[in-house]
Design a protein around this motif. Structure first.
Motif, PDB file in Angstrom:
ATOM      1  N   ASP A  86       0.853  -1.185   0.000  1.00  0.00           N
ATOM      2  CA  ASP A  86       0.000   0.000   0.000  1.00  0.00           C
ATOM      3  C   ASP A  86       0.884   1.228   0.000  1.00  0.00           C
ATOM      4  OD1 ASP A  86      -2.781  -0.959   0.162  1.00  0.00           O
ATOM      5  OD2 ASP A  86      -2.047  -1.926   1.997  1.00  0.00           O
ATOM      6  N   ILE A  87       0.680   2.061  -0.989  1.00  0.00           N
ATOM      7  CA  ILE A  87       1.498   3.263  -1.102  1.00  0.00           C
ATOM      8  C   ILE A  87       1.321   4.155   0.116  1.00  0.00           C
ATOM      9  CG2 ILE A  87       1.784   5.424  -2.385  1.00  0.00           C
ATOM     10  CD1 ILE A  87       1.327   3.925  -4.910  1.00  0.00           C
ATOM     11  N   LEU A  88       0.093   4.251   0.609  1.00  0.00           N
ATOM     12  CA  LEU A  88      -0.135   5.156   1.729  1.00  0.00           C
ATOM     13  C   LEU A  88      -1.056   4.497   2.735  1.00  0.00           C
ATOM     14  CD1 LEU A  88       0.429   8.007   2.838  1.00  0.00           C
ATOM     15  CD2 LEU A  88      -1.668   8.749   1.705  1.00  0.00           C
ATOM     16  N   ASP A  89      -0.507   4.328   3.929  1.00  0.00           N
ATOM     17  CA  ASP A  89      -1.336   3.939   5.057  1.00  0.00           C
ATOM     18  C   ASP A  89      -1.805   5.257   5.684  1.00  0.00           C
ATOM     19  OD1 ASP A  89      -2.173   3.467   7.722  1.00  0.00           O
ATOM     20  OD2 ASP A  89      -1.170   1.519   7.682  1.00  0.00           O
ATOM     21  N   VAL A  94       2.777   6.223   5.879  1.00  0.00           N
ATOM     22  CA  VAL A  94       3.923   5.620   5.209  1.00  0.00           C
ATOM     23  C   VAL A  94       3.447   4.401   4.432  1.00  0.00           C
ATOM     24  CG1 VAL A  94       5.586   6.408   6.936  1.00  0.00           C
ATOM     25  CG2 VAL A  94       4.422   4.222   7.243  1.00  0.00           C
ATOM     26  N   PRO A  95       4.201   3.996   3.402  1.00  0.00           N
ATOM     27  CA  PRO A  95       3.849   2.771   2.688  1.00  0.00           C
ATOM     28  C   PRO A  95       3.921   1.556   3.617  1.00  0.00           C
ATOM     29  CG  PRO A  95       5.441   4.078   1.457  1.00  0.00           C
ATOM     30  CD  PRO A  95       5.364   4.667   2.826  1.00  0.00           C
ATOM     31  N   THR A  96       3.096   0.575   3.365  1.00  0.00           N
ATOM     32  CA  THR A  96       3.100  -0.654   4.165  1.00  0.00           C
ATOM     33  C   THR A  96       3.243  -1.853   3.242  1.00  0.00           C
ATOM     34  OG1 THR A  96       0.694  -0.864   4.095  1.00  0.00           O
ATOM     35  CG2 THR A  96       1.648   0.359   5.949  1.00  0.00           C
ATOM     36  N   TRP A 108       2.147 -11.602   7.697  1.00  0.00           N
ATOM     37  CA  TRP A 108       3.374 -10.920   8.101  1.00  0.00           C
ATOM     38  C   TRP A 108       3.298  -9.478   7.618  1.00  0.00           C
ATOM     39  CZ3 TRP A 108       6.842  -8.812   4.415  1.00  0.00           C
ATOM     40  CH2 TRP A 108       7.977  -8.216   4.952  1.00  0.00           C
ATOM     41  N   HIS A 109       3.697  -8.553   8.478  1.00  0.00           N
ATOM     42  CA  HIS A 109       3.781  -7.149   8.115  1.00  0.00           C
ATOM     43  C   HIS A 109       5.220  -6.691   8.304  1.00  0.00           C
ATOM     44  CE1 HIS A 109      -0.407  -7.832   9.362  1.00  0.00           C
ATOM     45  NE2 HIS A 109      -0.715  -6.956   8.412  1.00  0.00           N
ATOM     46  N   LEU A 110       5.685  -5.874   7.400  1.00  0.00           N
ATOM     47  CA  LEU A 110       7.047  -5.370   7.495  1.00  0.00           C
ATOM     48  C   LEU A 110       7.277  -4.757   8.868  1.00  0.00           C
ATOM     49  CD1 LEU A 110       9.722  -4.764   6.073  1.00  0.00           C
ATOM     50  CD2 LEU A 110       8.732  -2.588   5.330  1.00  0.00           C
ATOM     51  N   GLY A 111       8.298  -5.241   9.526  1.00  0.00           N
ATOM     52  CA  GLY A 111       8.613  -4.766  10.872  1.00  0.00           C
ATOM     53  C   GLY A 111       8.159  -5.694  11.967  1.00  0.00           C
ATOM     54  N   ASP A 112       7.348  -6.709  11.651  1.00  0.00           N
ATOM     55  CA  ASP A 112       6.909  -7.661  12.673  1.00  0.00           C
ATOM     56  C   ASP A 112       8.108  -8.387  13.272  1.00  0.00           C
ATOM     57  OD1 ASP A 112       4.281  -7.021  12.286  1.00  0.00           O
ATOM     58  OD2 ASP A 112       3.741  -8.865  11.221  1.00  0.00           O
ATOM     59  N   PRO A 113       8.167  -8.524  14.591  1.00  0.00           N
ATOM     60  CA  PRO A 113       9.255  -9.289  15.199  1.00  0.00           C
ATOM     61  C   PRO A 113       9.080 -10.787  14.935  1.00  0.00           C
ATOM     62  CG  PRO A 113       7.661  -8.626  16.872  1.00  0.00           C
ATOM     63  CD  PRO A 113       7.241  -7.948  15.592  1.00  0.00           C
ATOM     64  N   ASP A 114      10.186 -11.448  14.724  1.00  0.00           N
ATOM     65  CA  ASP A 114      10.174 -12.885  14.421  1.00  0.00           C
ATOM     66  C   ASP A 114      10.322 -13.659  15.729  1.00  0.00           C
ATOM     67  OD1 ASP A 114      10.345 -15.366  13.320  1.00  0.00           O
ATOM     68  OD2 ASP A 114      12.112 -14.973  12.095  1.00  0.00           O
TER      69      ASP A 114
END
Length: 887
Positions: A86-89, A94-96, A108-114
């Motif tokens: 998504d270009i804009l949240d 910010v993009p997501t 999974w979302h960018l930044g999720d802790p593993d």
């Protein structure tokens, strides 16, 4: 500019098929496979096609996928993944980026802790007494993992590493979305990172190494001592004292390249004698201090770099320089290799920085040395060095470092070694016996040897303390007997080990791996840290705690997966999907073969056993069909095509009355295997054989066979097969499979009692009613006053098949394991919290395990106590802190 020799340039194909890429403003996604995405983000839409240190091959067959571009977002859908950008949240501005695992319904979302990562390995075990935290791996119980490759260096057109120039906004991620298909994840990682090379066949024998200032005659005499005592070796490692060390002027002597002629006056004859004895040679390196004026190679090295040799200034170590690296290899190492050095031990301990920002000198040393040893058809290369991050699987084998000689260090190594498969690193080599400190303990030394037999690479080592001993005969005749048998067995296993190395290369299957690689859907597979899959046919579980003073045995709790399993050494059959407790004397270890397994072993020999054997002992385990393809080559050249190796397929088929074993025609170049091979065929799990029929190319042949009724083992002797013919053995039996195996419980109980530190009259009394005790274990309680707690526990655990254990999962915490295989109502598990005054009963039934994790415990209570009670009377109690337990 110095040219880089072609053999030092990695093979790579880094530019993905254009049809596999989807580009969007600020984003490029490469669909590498249906479950593996490369995700690049850049504010300037500047992306990178060069190969990185980790990822060399991106041009793969284009998987099926659909891309949908909208004004504000991008979607990509494969058979397994749904990617969304998504270009804009509008909330965050910010993009997501997100990915859904479609079959697991996991996001999974960018930044999720593993948080559910199953971890991988660590750079070194230097100075470790027990365990060490592991780095993140490629596998996770969540089903996904992410590798951030943004900071790794890139290979330029000349094959040398260089920094990225993509800008600060650039990010380079690899998303692995494999769910529970862990094997596929590792295989695909190999596909894009590079296949793991096969170590040479001789590397799977026993290695001798010790930090000690041996003379060449002392070291050769030591090799003769091993041979005289029929303790086989395949490699002799010489630690740092081969070169000048005491050079005066308060100069550190760790780095060196000039022979110490006081210790090694004639290196060529030394290597000639090692090679004549069938041994390979290795020298230790500590290159960090550069090339100093006392080195015999100094003048040539300075001249190569355009420096004035008369300056007598130390030439700094600079492996980031092409000119330095070429001189380093060609002037310092090639001459020694011409003298007879087969490979190098790169003992780098000096940090992770070099002149090129981000270049770890250890990584570069591994890369250059390994590839340099493959030059000019020298054979399958090998080095000994520490782990330097993802991609290190391309440079085997691993040197795990200087551990303390303690039980805690030994207990950690099975878990540590198996977990390395989660990053594709399959060839760790440990200091068998421990490197330093600790208390010299013959029992610990013996257990370490037994573990070493079923570890990737068997290598003795210790520091130069005269009170640390690694020669087996220095511990007495009994330890020598056990060590000799174990180390002969290691050499006998080489046909199996070398085939597993082939499967690692071809199928992406590390030889040693955690149980969850093959059983990802079973919770038990994640909580058995001291057992592991040993190839595709066996489970190993070494004893890693001392003998109990009262039982005279070590104890190990292991999980047997669903199916039938045989004790490899006794032939005893066990039904899987169960937890089992084993008690072993010092000369016993645990190895299980799955029903249907076929294990080819060479003969037990006091020396040698490295070459393709002219005789094989084939162990086949009935109850299920199976097959095994033995891999062999000449082991003198790189395995590059089908002209250099051959394969022999063995097949086992079983029904209620018949067992058929077949040796198929050899495929490939049959000159790689003996012109004629003699087989001793061991069929395990056969009941009451009536006849044995042997046919060669359809014609009947005579055979000699014997049957051991107690072990249910039929041995067909001296079968002779040529590569160009097929052979079959058909056994007709009263029961060949699936008809119930004879119980060995009485035998195991009797063996326990014999080992107990217990009065002989009590032993005789228990033994006299042992059959009745097995039928009704409650009768054991009559002897409670006579038996130590550990003795009573041992007998109750194996007769009731119920018990309790607290397992250390290291980075993952601990679990309390409860099992009750027969669902006996006479076994009750109770637990309480904090004040230890009240008990809650929790009967646990069924064949699977029960686990009480932290989620079952009510905060804020911080302490627990749990007991397993047999027949309402005898209890085993353990306790601990709530924070120790895994979630």
């Amino acid at each position: 500019m110095t040219d880089i020799p072609s053999h030092l340039r990695p093979q790579m194909d880094p530019i993905a098929d254009l049809e596999a890429t989807v580009q969007y403003p600020g984003l490029r996604v490469t669909v590498l496979t249906s479950r593996l995405l490369r995700i690049e983000t850049s504010e300037t839409s500047t992306f990178e096609d060069r190969a990185s240190q980790v990822f060399l091959f991106r041009r793969l067959p284009v998987p099926t996928f659909v891309a949908r571009k909208e004004e504000n977002h991008l979607e990509i859908e494969t058979d397994f993944l749904s990617f969304r950008y998504d270009i804009l949240d509008h909330q965050a501005g910010v993009p997501t980026i997100s990915v859904r695992l479609r079959k697991q319904n996991t996001d999974w979302h960018l930044g999720d802790p593993d948080l559910q990562n199953l971890l991988g390995t660590a750079r070194t075990l230097d100075d470790i007494d027990g365990s060490v935290p592991l780095e993140k791996g490629l596998l996770a119980r969540s089903g996904w993992s992410v590798v951030d490759d943004t900071s790794s260096l890139l290979f330029g057109d000349d094959g040398w590493l260089e920094p990225r120039n993509t800008g600060s906004s650039y990010q380079d991620l690899y998303f692995f979305g494999y769910g529970k298909d862990f094997k596929a994840c590792i295989k695909d990682f190999y596909t894009i990172s590079g296949l793991p090379p096969m170590p040479p066949r001789w590397a799977f024998g026993n290695w001798w190494s010790r930090y000690w200032p041996y003379t060449q005659d002392e070291l050769l005499s030591l090799m003769d001592d091993f041979r005289a005592r029929e303790v086989p070796l395949s490699v002799c490692v010489v630690d740092m004292d081969w070169h000048l060390v005491d050079i005066g002027g308060e100069v550190d002597g760790w780095t060196g390249y000039t022979w110490n002629e006081d210790l090694f006056p004639d290196p060529e004859s030394f290597f000639d004698r090692l090679h004549a004895a069938g041994l390979k040679s290795c020298l230790n390196l500590h290159p960090a201090l550069g090339i100093r004026p006392h080195e015999m190679q100094y003048d040539d090295f300075a001249g190569h770099l355009g420096l004035d040799p008369n300056s007598r200034q130390t030439i700094p170590f600079d492996i980031a320089s092409i000119e330095f690296a070429r001189a380093y290899l060609e002037l310092l190492h090639h001459p020694h290799e011409e003298q007879g050095v087969d490979f190098w031990w790169i003992d780098w301990q000096q940090g992770e920085e070099s002149r090129i920002p981000g270049l770890d000198p250890l990584w570069m040393l591994n890369h250059l040395h390994f590839n340099d040893l493959a030059r000019e058809g020298r054979g399958q290369p090998v080095i000994l060095s520490r782990w330097a991050g993802l991609g290190s699987h391309r440079y085997p084998v691993g040197f795990s470092g200087d551990t303390h000689a303690t039980w805690e260090s030994l207990a950690f190594q099975p878990y540590f070694t198996a977990a390395a498969a989660n990053v594709g690193f399959g060839w760790w080599s440990h200091d068998i016996g421990g490197h330093m400190c600790g208390i010299e303990d013959p029992e610990l030394f013996t257990r370490w040897i037994q573990y070493g037999v079923f570890s990737p690479i068997f290598r003795f080592h210790s520091t130069n303390n005269p009170f640390l001993e690694r020669r087996p005969w220095m511990f007495g005749e009994e330890i020598l007997r056990i060590a000799r048998e174990a180390m002969q067995m290691r050499h006998a296993f080489i046909p199996y080990l070398y085939t597993m190395a082939w499967l690692n290369k071809e199928n992406g299957q590390p030889m040693i791996r955690p149980m969850y690689h093959d059983y990802p859907g079973l919770k038990e597979a994640y909580i058995c840290p001291q057992q592991y899959l040993f190839g595709d046919q066996l489970i190993a579980a070494p004893y890693v705690i001392p003998l109990d003073e009262d039982t005279g045995m070590s104890r190990q709790v292991i999980w047997l997966p669903p199916g039938g399993w045989y004790n490899f050494f006794t032939g005893e059959f066990f039904e899987g999907n169960s937890w089992q407790v084993f008690y072993g004397r010092l000369d016993e270890t645990i190895l299980f073969a799955q029903a249907g397994a076929i294990i080819p072993l060479g003969p037990m020999t006091g020396w040698g056993g490295i070459d393709n054997p002219s005789e094989l002992n084939i162990h086949a385990f009935c109850e299920a069909d199976g097959d095994f393809t033995l891999f062999e080559d000449d082991d003198h050249r790189l395995v590059q095509d089908h002209d250099l190796y051959c394969q022999t397929n063995y097949q086992l088929s079983c029904d209620e009355r018949n067992v058929t074993f077949e040796i198929k025609l050899v495929q490939g170049k049959s000159h790689s295997c003996p012109r004629e091979r003699r087989y001793q065929l061991h069929l395990h799990g056969v009941r009451n054989p009536e006849s044995v029929d042997v046919q060669i190319e359809g014609d009947r042949a005579t055979c000699d066979w014997v049957y051991n009724e107690h072990n249910e083992e039929l041995i067909v002797k001296d079968l002779v097969a040529k590569p160009t013919v097929s052979l079959s053995v058909v056994v007709k039996a009263t029961s060949a499979s699936q008809a119930g195996h004879s119980s060995r419980l009485l035998e195991r109980c009797r063996d326990q009692i014999r080992a107990f530190k217990l009065g002989s009259e009590t032993k005789r009394a228990i033994d006299s009613e042992l059959e009745a005790i097995i039928s009704n274990p409650q009768r054991l309680l009559a002897y409670e006053v006579n038996l130590a707690e550990s003795q009573l526990r041992a007998l109750l655990e194996i007769t009731t098949q119920a018990g309790m254990e607290q397992l250390d999962l290291y980075d993952h915490g601990k679990v309390l394991l409860l099992w009750n295989n027969t669902a006996s109502h006479d076994v009750v598990f109770r637990y309480s919290f904090e004040d230890f005054t009240e008990w809650e009963s929790a009967r646990r039934f069924g064949s699977a395990s029960g686990i009480i994790p932290r989620s079952r415990m009510i905060e804020p209570k911080s302490r627990w106590k749990i007991a397993v009670t047999y027949f309402g009377h005898f209890s085993i109690v353990t306790s601990g802190r709530l924070t120790d337990l895994t979630r």
